[in-house]
Design a protein around this motif. Structure first.
Motif, short mmCIF file in Angstrom:
data_model
loop_
_atom_site.label_atom_id
_atom_site.label_comp_id
_atom_site.label_asym_id
_atom_site.label_seq_id
_atom_site.Cartn_x
_atom_site.Cartn_y
_atom_site.Cartn_z
N ILE A 55 45.12 48.82 50.93
CA ILE A 55 44.60 49.24 49.63
C ILE A 55 44.24 50.71 49.73
CG2 ILE A 55 42.83 48.85 47.88
CD1 ILE A 55 42.46 46.04 48.98
N PRO A 56 44.79 51.56 48.88
CA PRO A 56 44.44 52.99 48.92
C PRO A 56 42.93 53.18 48.69
CG PRO A 56 46.37 52.61 47.55
CD PRO A 56 45.82 51.27 47.87
N PRO A 57 42.33 54.18 49.33
CA PRO A 57 40.87 54.39 49.18
C PRO A 57 40.43 54.53 47.73
CG PRO A 57 41.72 55.72 50.98
CD PRO A 57 42.93 55.11 50.31
N GLY A 58 41.24 55.16 46.88
CA GLY A 58 40.86 55.33 45.49
C GLY A 58 40.89 54.06 44.67
N ASP A 59 41.52 52.99 45.21
CA ASP A 59 41.63 51.73 44.47
C ASP A 59 40.77 50.62 45.05
OD1 ASP A 59 43.51 52.78 42.67
OD2 ASP A 59 45.17 52.39 44.05
N ARG A 60 39.90 50.95 46.00
CA ARG A 60 39.15 49.89 46.68
C ARG A 60 38.06 49.27 45.82
NH1 ARG A 60 38.84 52.81 52.65
NH2 ARG A 60 41.05 52.42 53.16
N GLU A 61 37.72 49.91 44.73
CA GLU A 61 36.82 49.29 43.77
C GLU A 61 37.58 48.71 42.59
OE1 GLU A 61 33.52 48.49 43.30
OE2 GLU A 61 33.44 48.80 45.47
N ARG A 62 38.68 49.36 42.23
CA ARG A 62 39.45 48.91 41.06
C ARG A 62 40.08 47.55 41.28
NH1 ARG A 62 44.39 49.86 38.32
NH2 ARG A 62 45.33 50.75 40.19
N VAL A 63 40.37 47.18 42.54
CA VAL A 63 41.03 45.89 42.78
C VAL A 63 40.14 44.72 42.40
CG1 VAL A 63 42.53 46.77 44.60
CG2 VAL A 63 40.25 45.91 45.19
N PHE A 64 38.83 44.97 42.26
CA PHE A 64 37.93 43.88 41.91
C PHE A 64 37.72 43.75 40.41
CE2 PHE A 64 36.66 45.12 46.25
CZ PHE A 64 36.83 43.91 46.88
N GLU A 65 38.36 44.61 39.63
CA GLU A 65 38.30 44.47 38.18
C GLU A 65 39.22 43.36 37.72
OE1 GLU A 65 39.21 48.23 36.51
OE2 GLU A 65 37.51 49.27 37.45
N ARG A 66 38.85 42.73 36.64
CA ARG A 66 39.64 41.59 36.14
C ARG A 66 40.98 42.05 35.60
NH1 ARG A 66 34.75 38.18 33.09
NH2 ARG A 66 33.43 38.03 34.96
N PHE A 67 42.01 41.26 35.91
CA PHE A 67 43.39 41.50 35.48
C PHE A 67 43.93 42.83 36.02
CE2 PHE A 67 41.52 38.86 32.07
CZ PHE A 67 42.34 37.75 32.19
N THR A 68 43.44 43.23 37.19
CA THR A 68 43.93 44.46 37.81
C THR A 68 44.91 44.09 38.92
OG1 THR A 68 41.91 45.69 37.35
CG2 THR A 68 43.29 46.50 39.14
N ARG A 69 46.10 44.73 38.87
CA ARG A 69 47.12 44.54 39.90
C ARG A 69 47.65 45.91 40.29
NH1 ARG A 69 48.27 40.04 36.43
NH2 ARG A 69 49.38 41.50 35.08
N LEU A 70 47.55 46.22 41.60
CA LEU A 70 48.05 47.51 42.04
C LEU A 70 49.57 47.56 41.98
CD1 LEU A 70 45.72 48.18 45.09
CD2 LEU A 70 45.40 48.76 42.69
N ASP A 71 50.19 46.43 42.21
CA ASP A 71 51.66 46.34 42.11
C ASP A 71 51.95 45.22 41.13
OD1 ASP A 71 54.36 46.17 42.35
OD2 ASP A 71 54.40 46.11 44.52
N ASP A 72 52.07 45.59 39.85
CA ASP A 72 52.13 44.59 38.79
C ASP A 72 53.33 43.66 38.94
OD1 ASP A 72 50.94 43.79 36.10
OD2 ASP A 72 53.06 44.04 35.62
N ALA A 73 54.50 44.22 39.19
CA ALA A 73 55.70 43.39 39.25
C ALA A 73 55.63 42.43 40.43
CB ALA A 73 56.95 44.28 39.36
N ARG A 74 55.17 42.95 41.60
CA ARG A 74 55.11 42.10 42.78
C ARG A 74 54.07 41.00 42.59
NH1 ARG A 74 53.84 44.16 48.95
NH2 ARG A 74 54.11 42.14 49.97
N SER A 75 52.97 41.31 41.95
CA SER A 75 51.94 40.31 41.74
C SER A 75 52.44 39.21 40.83
CB SER A 75 50.70 40.95 41.15
OG SER A 75 50.15 41.86 42.06
#
Length: 439
Positions: A374-394
């Protein structure tokens, strides 16, 4: 104002009483001294030496036991006894009378001293006028009668103005809150610059409005995201059913029905996640008991069958007791493992340990994979609801972006934290829970 008026009236009566008592003591002091002097002369049988009244005494009259006046000052010459004859006993008494012989315009403070003489018992009456006392009483009463209402009116006016100024900010807060609706949660109440209780009330109100606005925004975003997430599988399911209805070849039906079942399963999982989030947001209480966290983690790992990557759980500390709900803690572990399985290349490892602290021990649960991380800038965003760092893969793996959000909310419900932390490779998700007392 009623309380102030009552206090003012009591103070006025007390003042008048104290003033009159003090003036009476001053008036009778000289009269008592002269009465004792005359009584000593009478006891010695030497009334002829009686002098005119001293300063502060208006008259002197000496009366025997039969009521006959033996000696008197000129202003009571030929006047009868100022008091009826009564059985005489030695002693001193004080009276306040109006004596008609002296005009009766003002009261007289009379000192009565009875003593034994060679001719029998005699009584000496020495009186002093209460003219000054009555004048002082009248003046004080008039001053209080005029000044009391003026003081009461002043206090009423000042109280009205001060209270009005103090409550003006409260009225402004009330008026602003009364106009705020569910569509105006961005508005805030005015904060007065007084730094007092009213200012703190306004700040607290604005803080509450901040939370309400955040909750409203979160609810609207949640509804929008949920609608979007539900629309996709429903659309795909409808398409598959329409295709199955249009296709006449029975050999293609199993494949179409299998795809429809997968979408139905996804819908069921999504509905279950949404219901769980609703329960967490509503803060519905769950049964909390003392649990061995190691057993909960071990049971969640052993119940997983057919994982793409085997899960290693060899480093689980024993005897780690926490207080919570077994079903919800198991759900935390399951969601973390599901997330690791989606991205792991070939390794998923679970570690459970404890650390000491100034306020008690802490249970630390780590789930580590060897995926892209998980990139450092996204380590809080991953806990938001309906958040996917890789939308297609998820989406390919069936994720809706709710797993980590649910895990964090459940962890917070147990008084713990869930964070994404630095790792040499892959993602490292760490749960910290307070250890139960005695655990």
């Amino acid at each position: 104002m009623v309380v102030v008026a009552a206090a003012l009236a009591l103070a006025s009566f007390a003042l008048l009483g104290l003033l009159e008592a003090e003036l009476l003591r001053n008036a009778e002091r000289d009269a008592e001294r002269q009465a004792e002097t005359v009584a000593q002369l009478a006891a010695a049988g030497d009334l002829e030496r009686m002098r005119p009244p001293l300063h502060g005494a208006d008259f002197v009259q000496v009366v025997n036991a039969r009521g006959r006046v033996l000696r008197a000052t000129p202003n009571l010459a030929a006047a009868p006894s100022i008091a009826p004859v009564k059985p005489m006993r030695p002693g001193t008494a004080f009276h306040t009378w109006r004596i008609g012989t002296l005009g009766g315009e003002h009261r007289q403070r009379v000192v009565q001293v009875t003593t034994d003489t060679p001719q029998g018992m005699v009584t000496v009456f020495v009186g002093t006028s209460l003219r000054d006392v009555d004048a002082a009483d009248d003046t004080t009463t008039a001053a209080l009668a005029v000044g009391g209402p003026l003081l009461l009116a002043t206090v009423a006016l000042v109280t009205w103005r001060v209270t009005g100024r103090a409550l003006d900010p409260v009225e402004a807060i009330r008026a602003e809150v009364a106009e705020i609706t569910d569509r105006d949660l961005h508005r805030r109440v005015p904060v007065p610059p007084t730094r007092d209780e009213v200012a703190r009330l306004a700040q607290t109100m604005n803080t509450t409005l901040d939370r309400l606005e955040a909750a409203g925004n979160r609810q609207r975003e949640f509804i929008a995201d949920a609608s979007h997430e539900l629309r996709s599988p429903i659309t795909v399911l409808r398409t598959q059913l329409e295709v199955a209805l249009a296709v006449r070849d029975p050999e293609l039906w199993p494949e179409l029905i299998s795809g429809a079942l997968e979408d139905i399963e996804r819908l069921q999982q999504l509905a279950s996640d949404l219901l769980l989030l609703a329960r967490i947001d509503a803060a519905q209480p769950a049964l909390a008991v003392r649990l061995d966290l190691g057993d909960v983690v071990r049971g969640a790992v052993e119940s997983r069958l057919g994982d793409r990557v085997p899960v290693r759980a060899d480093d689980l500390a024993s005897g780690v007791a926490v207080t919570g709900t077994e079903l919800w803690l198991a759900r935390v572990v399951t969601n973390l493992l599901d997330n690791a399985q989606r991205y792991a290349a070939g390794r998923v490892e679970v570690v459970l340990r404890t650390t000491g602290g100034p306020h008690g021990g802490t249970a630390v649960l780590e789930v580590v994979d060897d995926g892209p991380g998980i990139p450092p800038g996204d380590r809080e965003r991953v806990f938001e609801r309906f958040t996917r760092l890789d939308d297609a893969r998820s989406r390919d793996h069936g994720g809706a972006g709710l797993g980590l959000a649910i895990a964090r909310d459940l962890t917070a419900h147990h008084g713990g934290t869930l964070t994404a932390e630095e790792s040499a490779r892959g993602a490292r998700l760490v749960v910290r829970l307070p250890v139960a007392a005695g655990g």
